[in-house]
Design a protein around this motif. Structure first.
Motif, short mmCIF file in Angstrom:
data_model
loop_
_atom_site.label_atom_id
_atom_site.label_comp_id
_atom_site.label_asym_id
_atom_site.label_seq_id
_atom_site.Cartn_x
_atom_site.Cartn_y
_atom_site.Cartn_z
N VAL A 57 79.73 109.96 -3.61
CA VAL A 57 78.48 109.23 -3.78
C VAL A 57 78.59 108.36 -5.02
O VAL A 57 78.79 108.87 -6.13
CB VAL A 57 77.28 110.20 -3.94
CG1 VAL A 57 76.00 109.43 -4.17
CG2 VAL A 57 77.17 111.10 -2.73
N GLU B 151 74.86 107.48 -7.97
CA GLU B 151 74.00 108.60 -7.60
C GLU B 151 72.62 108.49 -8.23
O GLU B 151 71.63 108.94 -7.66
CB GLU B 151 74.69 109.90 -8.00
CG GLU B 151 73.95 111.16 -7.65
CD GLU B 151 73.16 111.72 -8.81
OE1 GLU B 151 72.36 112.63 -8.57
OE2 GLU B 151 73.33 111.26 -9.95
N THR C 49 80.23 112.91 -7.31
CA THR C 49 79.20 111.90 -7.59
C THR C 49 79.60 111.08 -8.80
O THR C 49 80.08 111.60 -9.79
CB THR C 49 77.82 112.55 -7.84
OG1 THR C 49 77.93 113.48 -8.91
CG2 THR C 49 77.32 113.26 -6.62
#
Length: 84
Positions: free
Chosen positions: A38, A41, A63
């Motif tokens: 991700v 984030e 992340t």
């Protein structure tokens, strides 16, 4: 996300998926997902972060965030976020 891509995700045929938060939409059945990355984030809302927890139960998540280090450290120490 098109029907063909959804089918590849559902069968596990797609081994790498790169996309936006649209990948967290309802009705996308993930099969054999091993890693979720991700980016940015900090731009995700609470609902999207909760969806990641549901979709990625047992999946490694990396992340990347522009959140300042002190806040990230505090989140790690309080147990909200894992660090390694």
């Amino acid at each position: 996300i098109g029907k063909a891509i959804r089918a590849q995700i559902a069968t596990g045929e797609a081994q790498l998926i790169v996309g936006t938060h649209a990948l967290l939409a309802e009705g996308i059945p993930y099969n054999n997902l091993g890693l979720l990355v991700v980016d940015e984030e900090q731009r995700f809302g609470v609902k999207q972060k909760e969806k990641i927890k549901i979709v990625c139960n047992g999946v490694d998540v990396l992340t990347l965030s522009a959140t300042p280090i002190p806040r990230t450290l505090q989140m790690s120490l309080s147990g909200i976020r894992d660090t390694s």
